[in-house]
Scaffold this motif. Structure first.
Motif, PDB file in Angstrom:
ATOM      1  N   HIS A  10       0.838  -1.193   0.000  1.00 56.85           N
ATOM      2  CA  HIS A  10       0.000   0.000   0.000  1.00 56.85           C
ATOM      3  C   HIS A  10       0.883   1.258   0.000  1.00 56.85           C
ATOM      4  O   HIS A  10       1.879   1.338   0.718  1.00 56.85           O
ATOM      5  CB  HIS A  10      -0.916   0.049   1.226  1.00 56.85           C
ATOM      6  N   VAL A  11       0.510   2.215  -0.855  1.00 56.64           N
ATOM      7  CA  VAL A  11       1.143   3.534  -0.864  1.00 56.64           C
ATOM      8  C   VAL A  11       0.038   4.583  -0.976  1.00 56.64           C
ATOM      9  O   VAL A  11      -1.097   4.286  -1.361  1.00 56.64           O
ATOM     10  CB  VAL A  11       2.128   3.702  -2.039  1.00 56.64           C
ATOM     11  N   ASP A  12       0.390   5.796  -0.652  1.00 52.72           N
ATOM     12  CA  ASP A  12      -0.591   6.875  -0.796  1.00 52.72           C
ATOM     13  C   ASP A  12      -0.874   7.175  -2.259  1.00 52.72           C
ATOM     14  O   ASP A  12      -2.027   7.369  -2.650  1.00 52.72           O
ATOM     15  CB  ASP A  12      -0.085   8.138  -0.085  1.00 52.72           C
ATOM     16  N   ILE A  13       0.182   7.236  -3.077  1.00 50.77           N
ATOM     17  CA  ILE A  13       0.035   7.565  -4.495  1.00 50.77           C
ATOM     18  C   ILE A  13       0.839   6.573  -5.321  1.00 50.77           C
ATOM     19  O   ILE A  13       2.031   6.363  -5.069  1.00 50.77           O
ATOM     20  CB  ILE A  13       0.531   8.993  -4.801  1.00 50.77           C
ATOM     21  N   ALA A  14       0.198   5.969  -6.315  1.00 50.45           N
ATOM     22  CA  ALA A  14       0.888   5.121  -7.282  1.00 50.45           C
ATOM     23  C   ALA A  14       0.911   5.847  -8.625  1.00 50.45           C
ATOM     24  O   ALA A  14      -0.116   6.364  -9.084  1.00 50.45           O
ATOM     25  CB  ALA A  14       0.188   3.775  -7.425  1.00 50.45           C
ATOM     26  N   ILE A  15       2.070   5.894  -9.238  1.00 54.85           N
ATOM     27  CA  ILE A  15       2.244   6.517 -10.550  1.00 54.85           C
ATOM     28  C   ILE A  15       2.534   5.410 -11.546  1.00 54.85           C
ATOM     29  O   ILE A  15       3.514   4.676 -11.414  1.00 54.85           O
ATOM     30  CB  ILE A  15       3.406   7.527 -10.536  1.00 54.85           C
ATOM     31  N   VAL A  16       1.668   5.252 -12.545  1.00 56.73           N
ATOM     32  CA  VAL A  16       1.864   4.224 -13.567  1.00 56.73           C
ATOM     33  C   VAL A  16       2.520   4.886 -14.775  1.00 56.73           C
ATOM     34  O   VAL A  16       1.956   5.796 -15.390  1.00 56.73           O
ATOM     35  CB  VAL A  16       0.545   3.560 -13.966  1.00 56.73           C
ATOM     36  N   GLY A  17       3.716   4.433 -15.108  1.00 57.46           N
ATOM     37  CA  GLY A  17       4.502   5.012 -16.189  1.00 57.46           C
ATOM     38  C   GLY A  17       5.705   5.735 -15.626  1.00 57.46           C
ATOM     39  O   GLY A  17       5.553   6.755 -14.952  1.00 57.46           O
ATOM     40  N   GLY A  18       6.895   5.206 -15.922  1.00 54.10           N
ATOM     41  CA  GLY A  18       8.096   5.778 -15.338  1.00 54.10           C
ATOM     42  C   GLY A  18       9.003   6.459 -16.330  1.00 54.10           C
ATOM     43  O   GLY A  18      10.190   6.651 -16.044  1.00 54.10           O
ATOM     44  N   ALA A  19       8.472   6.828 -17.501  1.00 53.32           N
ATOM     45  CA  ALA A  19       9.278   7.584 -18.461  1.00 53.32           C
ATOM     46  C   ALA A  19       9.322   9.047 -18.019  1.00 53.32           C
ATOM     47  O   ALA A  19       9.166   9.347 -16.841  1.00 53.32           O
ATOM     48  CB  ALA A  19       8.739   7.412 -19.869  1.00 53.32           C
ATOM     49  N   VAL A  20       9.491   9.972 -18.943  1.00 56.70           N
ATOM     50  CA  VAL A  20       9.809  11.343 -18.530  1.00 56.70           C
ATOM     51  C   VAL A  20       8.676  11.993 -17.738  1.00 56.70           C
ATOM     52  O   VAL A  20       8.925  12.680 -16.739  1.00 56.70           O
ATOM     53  CB  VAL A  20      10.211  12.205 -19.744  1.00 56.70           C
ATOM     54  N   THR A  21       7.419  11.770 -18.131  1.00 60.24           N
ATOM     55  CA  THR A  21       6.311  12.416 -17.428  1.00 60.24           C
ATOM     56  C   THR A  21       6.123  11.822 -16.039  1.00 60.24           C
ATOM     57  O   THR A  21       6.051  12.544 -15.035  1.00 60.24           O
ATOM     58  CB  THR A  21       5.013  12.296 -18.237  1.00 60.24           C
ATOM     59  N   GLY A  22       6.031  10.493 -15.957  1.00 62.32           N
ATOM     60  CA  GLY A  22       5.853   9.861 -14.658  1.00 62.32           C
ATOM     61  C   GLY A  22       7.008  10.134 -13.720  1.00 62.32           C
ATOM     62  O   GLY A  22       6.803  10.366 -12.518  1.00 62.32           O
ATOM     63  N   SER A  23       8.234  10.135 -14.253  1.00 61.70           N
ATOM     64  CA  SER A  23       9.387  10.388 -13.400  1.00 61.70           C
ATOM     65  C   SER A  23       9.452  11.838 -12.962  1.00 61.70           C
ATOM     66  O   SER A  23       9.908  12.141 -11.852  1.00 61.70           O
ATOM     67  CB  SER A  23      10.675   9.982 -14.127  1.00 61.70           C
ATOM     68  N   ALA A 206       0.288  -7.024  -6.034  1.00 63.61           N
ATOM     69  CA  ALA A 206      -0.731  -5.982  -6.180  1.00 63.61           C
ATOM     70  C   ALA A 206      -0.303  -4.749  -5.404  1.00 63.61           C
ATOM     71  O   ALA A 206       0.431  -4.833  -4.408  1.00 63.61           O
ATOM     72  CB  ALA A 206      -2.089  -6.470  -5.692  1.00 63.61           C
ATOM     73  N   ILE A 207      -0.764  -3.613  -5.871  1.00 68.28           N
ATOM     74  CA  ILE A 207      -0.555  -2.333  -5.205  1.00 68.28           C
ATOM     75  C   ILE A 207      -1.912  -1.744  -4.886  1.00 68.28           C
ATOM     76  O   ILE A 207      -2.797  -1.700  -5.746  1.00 68.28           O
ATOM     77  CB  ILE A 207       0.216  -1.350  -6.108  1.00 68.28           C
ATOM     78  N   THR A 208      -2.101  -1.305  -3.659  1.00 62.72           N
ATOM     79  CA  THR A 208      -3.284  -0.515  -3.328  1.00 62.72           C
ATOM     80  C   THR A 208      -2.828   0.907  -3.033  1.00 62.72           C
ATOM     81  O   THR A 208      -1.726   1.124  -2.516  1.00 62.72           O
ATOM     82  CB  THR A 208      -4.038  -1.092  -2.121  1.00 62.72           C
ATOM     83  N   CYS A 209      -3.678   1.845  -3.383  1.00 61.56           N
ATOM     84  CA  CYS A 209      -3.309   3.250  -3.206  1.00 61.56           C
ATOM     85  C   CYS A 209      -4.559   4.090  -3.033  1.00 61.56           C
ATOM     86  O   CYS A 209      -5.655   3.719  -3.471  1.00 61.56           O
ATOM     87  CB  CYS A 209      -2.495   3.755  -4.395  1.00 61.56           C
ATOM     88  N   GLU A 210      -4.380   5.233  -2.398  1.00 70.95           N
ATOM     89  CA  GLU A 210      -5.487   6.175  -2.236  1.00 70.95           C
ATOM     90  C   GLU A 210      -5.698   6.998  -3.489  1.00 70.95           C
ATOM     91  O   GLU A 210      -6.827   7.326  -3.854  1.00 70.95           O
ATOM     92  CB  GLU A 210      -5.213   7.077  -1.033  1.00 70.95           C
ATOM     93  N   ARG A 211      -4.592   7.360  -4.159  1.00 74.62           N
ATOM     94  CA  ARG A 211      -4.679   8.124  -5.394  1.00 74.62           C
ATOM     95  C   ARG A 211      -3.805   7.480  -6.458  1.00 74.62           C
ATOM     96  O   ARG A 211      -2.743   6.935  -6.169  1.00 74.62           O
ATOM     97  CB  ARG A 211      -4.269   9.579  -5.160  1.00 74.62           C
ATOM     98  N   LEU A 212      -4.271   7.577  -7.694  1.00 70.09           N
ATOM     99  CA  LEU A 212      -3.619   6.927  -8.820  1.00 70.09           C
ATOM    100  C   LEU A 212      -3.326   7.961  -9.894  1.00 70.09           C
ATOM    101  O   LEU A 212      -4.208   8.726 -10.302  1.00 70.09           O
ATOM    102  CB  LEU A 212      -4.526   5.831  -9.385  1.00 70.09           C
TER     103      LEU A 212
END
Length: 398
Positions: A10-23, A206-212
């Motif tokens: 579990h994390v507060d925020i999960a970011i899907v996509g680790g290229a330039v925008t996500g990073s 699996a990842i659970t998060c409050e915001r995606l």
């Protein structure tokens, strides 16, 4: 996360996509002193071999026709100029080889008034763009044929090209230095989980998060939104880049854009070029095949007519990458999705993702931490404009 492949994190925020925008989003979140929560990045291809950040022409311009895009790039060039200090990790200062050679947009007589209107807005907002009549174009660029050209606009400073892969890695390294985890996995399914979200990954965990935050590129961003009941009008469109050497010198060549959309710019001791195909020949695709006939039949004839020195060239390597093309209005969707509380998108950049990543990463981090934009207001790019049918019309799409 344990090695069982079946754990849940579990994390507060999960970011899907680790290229330039996500990073960039991950990095700006980590650098905000008011952020005390947890966040991570999920990237399906940690080699970044096929991401747009690594395969694009990697350039930045202020020559847009909408205020928000101009303002985003004005911030972007200031960021790139100072990237060594902004994204330093210890004694390591990233370098991206920024070359401010400028863009040169050429206009035919019927498009001159559009060029004039764009130039007025650009300079009003502080961009250093010169409006050049044909005589001034010929004097400044003596290798240029001005046949059929009524005027041109050239970015004297603040526009040019850089190492896009280097920018992406600089954001990524700074985020990781702040302790942001990067998971090498693909999101197979996204679903609501109470007030938050549950992401099922390709490694069985699996990842659970409050915001995606959905910054997963063309097909990934659309699929994740669809899992959550939202249709994202984004498709993957192939763009090819061709390189060549020229026998004669073409001094001080900017990134020049012919009225038919063909562009060329210096690359090392040679040049690179490309263009969007005709709409009827531009289907959604996932392949990376290079169609060399496009260079022979379209690009080279255009370039040789505009720059006579380009009649004698030696073709070099070529490659293909993908744009996450926003079919609604060719501008990015940035910000929350009202229909799915907690979901934020950063997708549909239509070829502008690299140059807009600094401002978009900062802006989304502000929204996530402060609940509002505290510096540059990115609300013109809000996802809600889709439901409202409110297109952000951008004339200068390359």
């Amino acid at each position: 996360m344990s090695g069982t492949g079946k754990s849940v994190r579990h994390v507060d925020i999960a970011i899907v996509g680790g290229a330039v925008t996500g990073s960039s989003i991950a990095c700006h979140l980590a650098m905000d002193p008011r952020w005390t929560g947890s966040h991570l990045v999920i990237e399906k291809d940690p080699s970044y071999q096929f991401c747009a950040s690594a395969l694009s022409a990697a350039s930045i311009r202020q020559q847009f026709s909408t205020a928000i895009n101009i303002e985003i790039s004005l911030y972007g060039i200031a960021f790139l100029r100072d990237i060594g200090a902004r994204l330093a990790v210890g004694d390591e200062r990233p370098a991206i080889d920024l070359h401010e050679g400028g863009y040169l947009f050429l206009a035919t007589p019927e498009k001159r008034t559009i060029l004039e209107a764009n130039h007025a807005l650009q300079t009003k907002l502080g961009a250093d763009i010169l409006f050049l009549e044909p005589e001034a174009l010929a004097a400044r660029f003596p290798w240029l044929s001005t046949d059929g050209i009524a005027a041109g606009c050239w970015g004297r400073s603040g526009e040019g090209w850089f190492d896009g892969y280097g920018l992406m890695q600089a954001f990524r390294k700074r985020a990781r230095a702040h302790g942001v985890p990067y998971l090498a996995a693909e999101v197979l399914r996204a679903e609501r989980d109470g007030a938050g979200f549950r992401l099922t990954l390709s490694d069985g965990s699996a990842i659970t998060c409050e915001r995606l935050v959905n910054a997963a590129g063309a097909s990934g961003a659309r699929r994740i939104c669809r899992d959550l009941g939202v249709e994202l009008p984004i498709e993957s469109r192939k763009r090819m880049i061709f390189t060549f050497d020229c026998r004669e010198p073409v001094a001080d060549c900017p990134l020049m854009i012919d009225p038919n959309g063909t562009y060329v710019r210096p690359e090392g001791t040679g040049f690179l070029c490309g263009s969007a195909p005709e709409e009827a020949a531009d289907p959604e695709t996932g392949d990376f095949d290079v169609e060399h006939g496009f260079f022979d039949d379209h690009l080279w004839p255009t370039l040789a007519a505009r720059v006579p020195a380009f009649e004698a060239i030696k073709p070099g390597r070529a490659w293909a990458g993908h744009y996450d093309m926003n079919l609604f209005d060719h501008n990015a969707f940035v910000g929350p999705v009202a229909a799915v509380p907690g979901l934020h998108v950063a997708a549909g950049f239509s070829g502008h993702g690299l140059q807009q990543a600094p401002a978009v990463g900062r802006g989304l981090a502000e929204l996530l931490v402060h609940g509002r934009y505290t510096t540059l207001d990115l609300s013109p790019l809000a996802f809600d404009r889709l439901a409202e049918g409110r297109k952000l019309s951008e004339n200068n799409v390359v």
